[in-house]
Design an enzyme around this catalytic site. Structure first.
Site, PDB file in Angstrom:
ATOM      1  N   PRO A  22       0.818  -1.224   0.000  1.00 39.36           N
ATOM      2  CA  PRO A  22       0.000   0.000   0.000  1.00 39.36           C
ATOM      3  C   PRO A  22       0.852   1.274   0.000  1.00 39.36           C
ATOM      4  CG  PRO A  22      -0.460  -1.361   1.945  1.00 39.36           C
ATOM      5  CD  PRO A  22       0.546  -2.092   1.138  1.00 39.36           C
TER       6      PRO A  22
ATOM      7  N   GLU B 219       3.179  -6.950   8.640  1.00 39.51           N
ATOM      8  CA  GLU B 219       3.316  -5.491   8.573  1.00 39.51           C
ATOM      9  C   GLU B 219       4.156  -5.052   7.394  1.00 39.51           C
ATOM     10  OE1 GLU B 219       0.899  -6.051  10.975  1.00 39.51           O
ATOM     11  OE2 GLU B 219       1.257  -3.906  10.765  1.00 39.51           O
TER      12      GLU B 219
ATOM     13  N   ARG C  93      -3.571  -9.527 -20.282  1.00 40.08           N
ATOM     14  CA  ARG C  93      -4.487  -9.221 -21.379  1.00 40.08           C
ATOM     15  C   ARG C  93      -3.869  -8.310 -22.427  1.00 40.08           C
ATOM     16  NH1 ARG C  93      -7.925  -5.433 -21.001  1.00 40.08           N
ATOM     17  NH2 ARG C  93      -9.731  -6.730 -21.465  1.00 40.08           N
TER      18      ARG C  93
ATOM     19  N   ASP D   5     -10.654  -0.456 -24.463  1.00 40.17           N
ATOM     20  CA  ASP D   5     -10.933  -0.538 -23.028  1.00 40.17           C
ATOM     21  C   ASP D   5     -10.965   0.833 -22.373  1.00 40.17           C
ATOM     22  OD1 ASP D   5     -11.060  -3.235 -22.988  1.00 40.17           O
ATOM     23  OD2 ASP D   5      -9.040  -3.542 -22.235  1.00 40.17           O
TER      24      ASP D   5
HETATM   25 CL1  6GU Z   1      -0.221  -3.856  -3.205  1.00 39.98          CL
HETATM   26  N1  6GU Z   1      -0.897  -4.590  -0.763  1.00 39.98           N
HETATM   27  C1  6GU Z   1      -1.664  -4.525   0.323  1.00 39.98           C
HETATM   28  N2  6GU Z   1      -1.377  -5.290   1.388  1.00 39.98           N
HETATM   29  N3  6GU Z   1      -2.713  -3.723   0.441  1.00 39.98           N
HETATM   30  C2  6GU Z   1      -2.973  -2.962  -0.625  1.00 39.98           C
HETATM   31  C3  6GU Z   1      -2.233  -2.981  -1.800  1.00 39.98           C
HETATM   32  C4  6GU Z   1      -1.169  -3.815  -1.833  1.00 39.98           C
HETATM   33  N4  6GU Z   1      -2.748  -2.104  -2.668  1.00 39.98           N
HETATM   34  C5  6GU Z   1      -3.790  -1.575  -2.036  1.00 39.98           C
HETATM   35  N5  6GU Z   1      -3.936  -2.071  -0.813  1.00 39.98           N
END
Ligand code: 6GU
Length: 245
Positions: free
Chosen positions: A89, A116, A154, A169
């Protein structure tokens, strides 16, 4: 393209990514997916891959050693150079231009974090890119990796059948897709727009483009900011009463 997945659940990623277009890309020899588990490269009876976070606090952090040993095995399995992409994230948001960039590579190595995250020293030493799939929290990078694999698969030449053409798309042109309809032309829920039944291909193409512009403006106006518009687009926007900046 070859995709190597480093994850505590590599079969899960391969499973999720093994259906539909991605599965077919595999069958057609356009994509091969290889799973690797750091636990297989961990030491000791317990094959430990994670440990407590220094400084205290909840959660576990993936250790350097098993990841390094695993990544060495991945690299040794095949000489094709490949960036290591860490799904987290904390990464840059995934976009279609980034998907296109990765899809053009002969190989990529995806690393899925759990707990974590992973020891920052490993990130600094071994990771080429950090990618996120959106501003929400998943319990691991596995689903994000499956998303990335689908998007990349794709775009492999020959992965889509004609009817699925990627060129039209959403996002391929930076706009949302226009609405689509199928039979019956007349239904209690409404009529199919007459232009789509007119057989006038020029008029249909203009209508679709205008609908794409309208939807993007209504739903994702930020996608339209700071763009250069063609003469045709300017005309379609004007007809819609959408101001040009
Ligand atoms: Cl790549 N990993 C995690 N754990 N949560 C996320 C993410 C990735 N992308 C959005 N939320």
């Amino acid at each position: 393209m070859r995709v190597d997945i480093v994850s505590l659940f590599p079969e899960f990623v391969a499973q999720v990514a093994g259906h539909g277009v991605v599965g077919r890309a595999g069958e057609r020899g356009l994509l091969s997916i290889h799973g690797w588990n750091p636990r297989d490269y961990a030491q000791g009876n317990y094959r430990r891959v994670d440990d407590k976070t220094f400084g205290g606090g909840p959660g576990m952090v993936m250790m350097i050693e098993p990841l390094q040993a695993c990544l060495s095995a991945v690299r040794a399995a095949e000489p094709t150079p490949a960036p290591v992409v860490y799904l987290t994230p904390q990464g840059k948001p995934l976009t279609q231009p980034k998907v296109r960039e990765l899809a053009a590579l002969p190989r990529m190595i995806l690393l899925c974090g759990r707990y974590e995250g992973i020891d920052e020293r490993f990130v600094e030493a071994e990771i080429d890119e950090e990618i996120s799939i959106g501003d929400y929290v998943l319990s691991g990078g596995e689903l994000a990796a499956a998303v990335l694999i689908d998007a990349v698969a794709r775009l492999q030449e020959g992965a889509l059948n004609d009817a699925e053409s990627a060129a039209q798309d959403s996002f391929e042109d930076g706009l949302l897709d226009c609405p689509h309809y199928t039979h019956p032309a007349s239904h209690a829920l409404g009529e199919v727009p007459a232009v789509l039944r007119s057989g006038d291909h020029g008029a249909i193409a203009r209508w679709r483009r205008q609908q794409a512009l309208l939807r993007t403006w209504q739903r994702r106006p930020e996608l339209m900011a700071g763009r250069e518009w063609s003469k045709e687009d300017r005309k379609l926007l004007k007809e819609l009463g959408i101001p040009l900046e």
